[in-house]
Design a protein around this motif. Structure first.
Motif, mmCIF file in Angstrom:
data_model
loop_
_atom_site.group_PDB
_atom_site.id
_atom_site.type_symbol
_atom_site.label_atom_id
_atom_site.label_comp_id
_atom_site.label_asym_id
_atom_site.label_seq_id
_atom_site.Cartn_x
_atom_site.Cartn_y
_atom_site.Cartn_z
ATOM 1 N N GLY A 1 0.772 -1.308 0.111
ATOM 2 C CA GLY A 1 0.002 0.156 0.107
ATOM 3 C C GLY A 1 0.883 1.395 -0.104
ATOM 4 N N LYS A 2 1.992 0.972 -0.325
ATOM 5 C CA LYS A 2 2.942 2.221 -0.101
ATOM 6 C C LYS A 2 3.387 2.497 -1.337
ATOM 7 N N THR B 1 -5.375 3.907 -6.464
ATOM 8 C CA THR B 1 -6.089 4.526 -5.180
ATOM 9 C C THR B 1 -7.034 5.057 -5.664
#
Length: 157
Positions: free
Chosen positions: A95-96, A117
């Motif tokens: 998720g980075k 996202t």
């Protein structure tokens, strides 16, 4: 050799023989498709993100390689999808975002799977004031009539 889409045919009935050669129509349609593909690509360029110009150059080159087939690439390379959709992408596992590699810039590790996202990308309006996501759509809105005219003119050649 290019695939033939229009086949010629002949018919004979009541002593009248008609032979129709569709080769001219085939060539005209190929010219029209070539003109249309090129016109679409050129129309998208003003709306594409540009920092160094590399992304646009690679996209134009890939589209030029298949021009006339009905395929026009809107964006190529690993960044093409997220730039076109205008969404920030992150590593699907962590998720980075990308890591900063000194002297290179922001990069993901080779083989990293990305996911979009909900956050919108902030395009550099200084490098290109007309930049926006999904650049095919504003190009079509502005130039559709021109695309049709160019294809029709190619048929007449």
């Amino acid at each position: 050799m290019a695939q033939k889409h229009f086949k010629g045919f002949s018919i004979e009935e009541m002593g009248v023989k008609i032979k129709l050669d569709m080769d001219g129509a085939e060539k005209a349609m190929r010219r029209a498709q070539y003109a249309l593909d090129g016109a679409i690509m050129q129309s998208m360029i003003p709306y594409m993100p540009k920092v160094t110009g590399s992304f646009i150059q690679r996209t134009v080159a890939k589209s030029a390689a298949v021009q006339g087939t009905g395929i026009v690439y809107a964006g190529v390379g690993p960044e093409g999808r997220y730039l076109y959709k205008g969404k920030v992408m992150v590593d699907a596992k962590t998720g980075k975002g990308p890591m900063n590699i000194p002297g290179v810039g922001l990069r993901y590790k080779l083989g990293t799977k990305l996911k979009a996202t909900e956050r919108e990308l902030n395009f550099n309006k200084l490098a290109n004031p007309d930049v926006q996501k999904e650049w095919f759509l504003p190009a079509k809105k502005k130039d559709l009539k021109s695309w049709i005219d160019q294809a029709q003119n190619a048929i007449k050649e």
